[in-house]
Structure formats: structure tokens, C-alpha cells
Scaffold this motif. Structure first.
Motif, PDB file in Angstrom:
ATOM      1  N   SER A 178       5.562  -2.001   2.212  1.00  0.00           N
ATOM      2  CA  SER A 178       5.813  -3.412   2.539  1.00  0.00           C
ATOM      3  C   SER A 178       7.206  -3.584   3.150  1.00  0.00           C
ATOM      4  CB  SER A 178       5.721  -4.268   1.284  1.00  0.00           C
ATOM      5  OG  SER A 178       4.424  -4.217   0.759  1.00  0.00           O
ATOM      6  N   VAL A 179       7.320  -4.540   4.079  1.00  0.00           N
ATOM      7  CA  VAL A 179       8.578  -4.788   4.795  1.00  0.00           C
ATOM      8  C   VAL A 179       8.837  -6.291   4.820  1.00  0.00           C
ATOM      9  CG1 VAL A 179       9.743  -4.609   7.034  1.00  0.00           C
ATOM     10  CG2 VAL A 179       8.257  -2.760   6.260  1.00  0.00           C
ATOM     11  N   MET A 180      10.088  -6.700   4.566  1.00  0.00           N
ATOM     12  CA  MET A 180      10.504  -8.094   4.740  1.00  0.00           C
ATOM     13  C   MET A 180      11.232  -8.193   6.072  1.00  0.00           C
ATOM     14  SD  MET A 180      10.227 -11.047   3.536  1.00  0.00           S
ATOM     15  CE  MET A 180      11.387 -12.312   3.148  1.00  0.00           C
ATOM     16  N   SER A 181      11.405  -9.390   6.579  1.00  0.00           N
ATOM     17  CA  SER A 181      11.856  -9.591   7.967  1.00  0.00           C
ATOM     18  C   SER A 181      13.364  -9.678   8.176  1.00  0.00           C
ATOM     19  CB  SER A 181      11.219 -10.866   8.519  1.00  0.00           C
ATOM     20  OG  SER A 181      11.582 -11.965   7.699  1.00  0.00           O
ATOM     21  N   PHE A 182      14.156  -9.730   7.114  1.00  0.00           N
ATOM     22  CA  PHE A 182      15.600  -9.918   7.292  1.00  0.00           C
ATOM     23  C   PHE A 182      16.319  -8.591   7.519  1.00  0.00           C
ATOM     24  CE2 PHE A 182      14.237 -13.221   4.159  1.00  0.00           C
ATOM     25  CZ  PHE A 182      14.292 -14.306   5.020  1.00  0.00           C
ATOM     26  N   LEU A 218      13.064  -6.529  -0.946  1.00  0.00           N
ATOM     27  CA  LEU A 218      12.609  -5.318  -1.618  1.00  0.00           C
ATOM     28  C   LEU A 218      13.170  -5.270  -3.034  1.00  0.00           C
ATOM     29  CD1 LEU A 218      11.946  -1.936  -0.082  1.00  0.00           C
ATOM     30  CD2 LEU A 218      13.092  -1.995  -2.280  1.00  0.00           C
ATOM     31  N   ASN A 219      12.277  -5.167  -4.007  1.00  0.00           N
ATOM     32  CA  ASN A 219      12.659  -5.145  -5.416  1.00  0.00           C
ATOM     33  C   ASN A 219      12.619  -3.755  -6.027  1.00  0.00           C
ATOM     34  OD1 ASN A 219      12.580  -8.055  -7.151  1.00  0.00           O
ATOM     35  ND2 ASN A 219      11.969  -8.142  -5.012  1.00  0.00           N
ATOM     36  N   ASP A 220      11.635  -2.962  -5.664  1.00  0.00           N
ATOM     37  CA  ASP A 220      11.425  -1.694  -6.350  1.00  0.00           C
ATOM     38  C   ASP A 220      10.673  -0.736  -5.434  1.00  0.00           C
ATOM     39  OD1 ASP A 220      11.464   0.145  -8.417  1.00  0.00           O
ATOM     40  OD2 ASP A 220      10.208  -1.033  -9.784  1.00  0.00           O
ATOM     41  N   VAL A 221      10.693   0.540  -5.799  1.00  0.00           N
ATOM     42  CA  VAL A 221      10.008   1.581  -5.021  1.00  0.00           C
ATOM     43  C   VAL A 221       9.468   2.642  -5.964  1.00  0.00           C
ATOM     44  CG1 VAL A 221      12.159   2.880  -4.625  1.00  0.00           C
ATOM     45  CG2 VAL A 221      10.222   3.201  -3.062  1.00  0.00           C
ATOM     46  N   ALA A 244       0.834  -1.201   0.000  1.00  0.00           N
ATOM     47  CA  ALA A 244       0.000   0.000   0.000  1.00  0.00           C
ATOM     48  C   ALA A 244       0.868   1.250   0.000  1.00  0.00           C
ATOM     49  CB  ALA A 244      -0.893  -0.001   1.243  1.00  0.00           C
ATOM     50  N   THR A 245       0.336   2.319  -0.587  1.00  0.00           N
ATOM     51  CA  THR A 245       1.015   3.613  -0.514  1.00  0.00           C
ATOM     52  C   THR A 245       0.870   4.135   0.905  1.00  0.00           C
ATOM     53  OG1 THR A 245       0.538   4.099  -2.827  1.00  0.00           O
ATOM     54  CG2 THR A 245       1.058   5.971  -1.395  1.00  0.00           C
ATOM     55  N   GLU A 246       1.990   4.532   1.487  1.00  0.00           N
ATOM     56  CA  GLU A 246       1.994   5.142   2.817  1.00  0.00           C
ATOM     57  C   GLU A 246       2.497   6.564   2.653  1.00  0.00           C
ATOM     58  OE1 GLU A 246       0.810   3.793   5.592  1.00  0.00           O
ATOM     59  OE2 GLU A 246       0.383   1.872   4.627  1.00  0.00           O
ATOM     60  N   ALA A 247       1.760   7.528   3.203  1.00  0.00           N
ATOM     61  CA  ALA A 247       2.121   8.936   3.031  1.00  0.00           C
ATOM     62  C   ALA A 247       2.287   9.623   4.376  1.00  0.00           C
ATOM     63  CB  ALA A 247       1.043   9.646   2.216  1.00  0.00           C
ATOM     64  N   CYS A 248       3.159  10.631   4.389  1.00  0.00           N
ATOM     65  CA  CYS A 248       3.321  11.468   5.580  1.00  0.00           C
ATOM     66  C   CYS A 248       1.972  12.103   5.909  1.00  0.00           C
ATOM     67  CB  CYS A 248       4.339  12.575   5.314  1.00  0.00           C
ATOM     68  SG  CYS A 248       6.018  11.995   5.003  1.00  0.00           S
ATOM     69  N   VAL A 293       8.009  17.822  -3.595  1.00  0.00           N
ATOM     70  CA  VAL A 293       8.922  17.044  -2.760  1.00  0.00           C
ATOM     71  C   VAL A 293       8.268  15.714  -2.416  1.00  0.00           C
ATOM     72  CG1 VAL A 293      10.136  19.050  -1.798  1.00  0.00           C
ATOM     73  CG2 VAL A 293       8.082  18.182  -0.643  1.00  0.00           C
ATOM     74  N   ILE A 294       9.063  14.765  -1.964  1.00  0.00           N
ATOM     75  CA  ILE A 294       8.557  13.426  -1.641  1.00  0.00           C
ATOM     76  C   ILE A 294       7.760  13.456  -0.339  1.00  0.00           C
ATOM     77  CG2 ILE A 294       9.277  11.089  -0.988  1.00  0.00           C
ATOM     78  CD1 ILE A 294      11.552  11.402  -3.090  1.00  0.00           C
ATOM     79  N   CYS A 295       6.608  12.786  -0.359  1.00  0.00           N
ATOM     80  CA  CYS A 295       5.740  12.757   0.816  1.00  0.00           C
ATOM     81  C   CYS A 295       5.220  11.352   1.120  1.00  0.00           C
ATOM     82  CB  CYS A 295       4.574  13.724   0.635  1.00  0.00           C
ATOM     83  SG  CYS A 295       3.561  13.338  -0.806  1.00  0.00           S
ATOM     84  N   GLY A 296       5.664  10.346   0.380  1.00  0.00           N
ATOM     85  CA  GLY A 296       5.204   8.985   0.633  1.00  0.00           C
ATOM     86  C   GLY A 296       5.878   7.993  -0.302  1.00  0.00           C
ATOM     87  N   LEU A 297       5.511   6.719  -0.158  1.00  0.00           N
ATOM     88  CA  LEU A 297       6.119   5.670  -0.979  1.00  0.00           C
ATOM     89  C   LEU A 297       5.239   4.438  -1.045  1.00  0.00           C
ATOM     90  CD1 LEU A 297       8.978   3.831   0.957  1.00  0.00           C
ATOM     91  CD2 LEU A 297       7.120   5.060   2.055  1.00  0.00           C
ATOM     92  N   MET A 298       5.515   3.627  -2.038  1.00  0.00           N
ATOM     93  CA  MET A 298       4.989   2.263  -2.099  1.00  0.00           C
ATOM     94  C   MET A 298       6.129   1.381  -2.589  1.00  0.00           C
ATOM     95  SD  MET A 298       2.419   2.395  -5.441  1.00  0.00           S
ATOM     96  CE  MET A 298       1.727   0.796  -5.132  1.00  0.00           C
ATOM     97  N   THR A 299       6.244   0.179  -2.009  1.00  0.00           N
ATOM     98  CA  THR A 299       7.363  -0.695  -2.355  1.00  0.00           C
ATOM     99  C   THR A 299       6.882  -2.040  -2.871  1.00  0.00           C
ATOM    100  OG1 THR A 299       7.540  -1.391  -0.033  1.00  0.00           O
ATOM    101  CG2 THR A 299       9.005   0.372  -0.763  1.00  0.00           C
TER     102      THR A 299
END
Length: 194
Positions: free
Chosen positions: A87-91, A180-183, A36-40, A159-165
Motif C-alpha cells: 500500500s502507498v499513500m500520496s504524500f 504508513l503505520n507498520d510493515v 496485499a503482499t507484494e513479492a519479488c 532473506v527478504i523477498c517481499g512485504l505488506m504494509t
């Protein structure tokens, strides 16, 4: 239109974001699913970042490198308004925070990506650039694999205010994990001058 772009467009519209407000550097690996897109918080913008990185293990052990990107947010008065990830991976573990000077926000990036090694590691490092006259560069060198993709910047004064990965879930004990492959970074109109 390739199906990943189509899925991105659907996800962006579903969450109320205009796909044209995202910046993206093509050429990264594409394993996994877009988070999901997460924004400030409204009225705040990203002023720095941190990576969750798995260190190199050496031969005969699977490596993943970057597992997550975290953005740090603040409002125009300099008040910290929290952090966002997708999205977050555990390593791995979190790297050192990289931040712009007061009154400056991140506005562009380059991703280092590995798509050719026998043990694919996907995203390996990140560079970001700050707004303002200095255009300060922030870099988290990460791991050694891969090459730098083209730089992507927010248009105009945005300016940048959020991301999706794009993150690949664990593939199990005897399979190659990439994490993580891309952003894609979300750009917003700049803050009002205080």
C-alpha cells in the motif's frame, strides 16, 4: 487473538503465503488497512529499499512522514528483476535508494515509529541489514519523531523477498493523517550460490 493479527493471518493464507514466513517488530501504530503482499519475482530477492517520505511541515500543519516502502529485487546472477511495494499513500517524495553490495540481500529491519505525539506520524524511518559476513546496515533516517522498535530478522539463512504494509488512507483536511503505520517483510529461502 487480536483482530489485526487474525486479519493478517487470513490475508496471508488467501494470497498463498505462510504467515510464519513473515517477520514483524511489534509496537508500531495500527491505523489503516493491510495492503496485499507484494513479492519479488520467483527466484529473486530484495537487495535494497527506498522510502516515500513527507518532510516536516512545522507547527499547525499535519505531518505524515513515511508514506511507502519500495523494495528492489535481483536474481542470484545480479540481474535486476524490478521493484515491489504494498500500500502507498500520496504524500511526500522518494528518498535515496539504499542497497546492499553485489551478492548480498536484505535480511532484517528496524522501524522507527511515533505513536505518542499530538500529531501522530506513525512510521518515520527504516534500517535494514544485509546478508553475508559484513552484515552491512542500510539506513534511511527519515524524520525526527518516534523511537526505534526491536530488530526483526529472517530465520536461518532466509532473506527478504517481499512485504505488506499497513497504511491509513487520507483522513481529510482537518484530521490527523498517519500514512504508513507498520510493515511485515516476507522471508524466502536463500538463493543458490552461482
Amino acid at each position: 487473538m487480536n483482530h489485526l493479527c487474525f486479519i493478517f493471518l487470513l490475508a496471508s493464507v488467501a494470497y498463498g503465503y505462510n504467515p510464519e514466513d513473515f517477520i514483524h517488530a511489534f509496537g508500531a501504530t495500527n491505523y489503516g488497512f493491510w495492503g496485499a503482499t507484494e513479492a519479488c519475482k520467483n527466484g529473486s530477492y530484495a537487495y535494497g529499499f527506498q522510502l516515500k517520505i513527507e518532510s516536516e511541515h512545522g507547527a499547525f500543519t499535519d505531518d505524515t512522514s513515511v508514506n511507502a516502502i519500495k523494495l528492489f529485487c535481483r536474481d542470484p546472477s545480479g540481474v535486476d528483476t524490478g521493484e515491489v511495494t504494498s500500500s502507498v499513500m500520496s504524500f511526500g517524495s522518494w528518498s535515496t535508494r539504499r542497497t546492499c553490495q553485489d551478492g548480498s540481500y536484505v535480511r532484517g529491519y528496524m522501524l522507527k515509529s511515533d505513536g505518542t505525539s499530538s500529531d501522530l506520524t506513525a512510521a518515520n524511518a527504516l534500517r535494514m541489514w544485509c546478508s553475508g559476513p559484513s552484515g552491512e546496515e542500510l539506513i534511511e533516517p527519515g524524520n525526527k519523531w518516534g523511537g526505534w522498535l526491536d530488530r526483526a530478522d529472517c530465520g536461518g539463512d532466509k532473506v527478504i523477498c517481499g512485504l505488506m504494509t499497513l497504511v491509513q488512507e487520507s483522513q481529510g483536511s482537518f484530521n490527523d493523517d498517519t500514512a504508513l503505520n507498520d510493515v511485515r517483510f516476507l522471508c524466502c529461502d536463500p538463493p543458490a550460490v552461482v
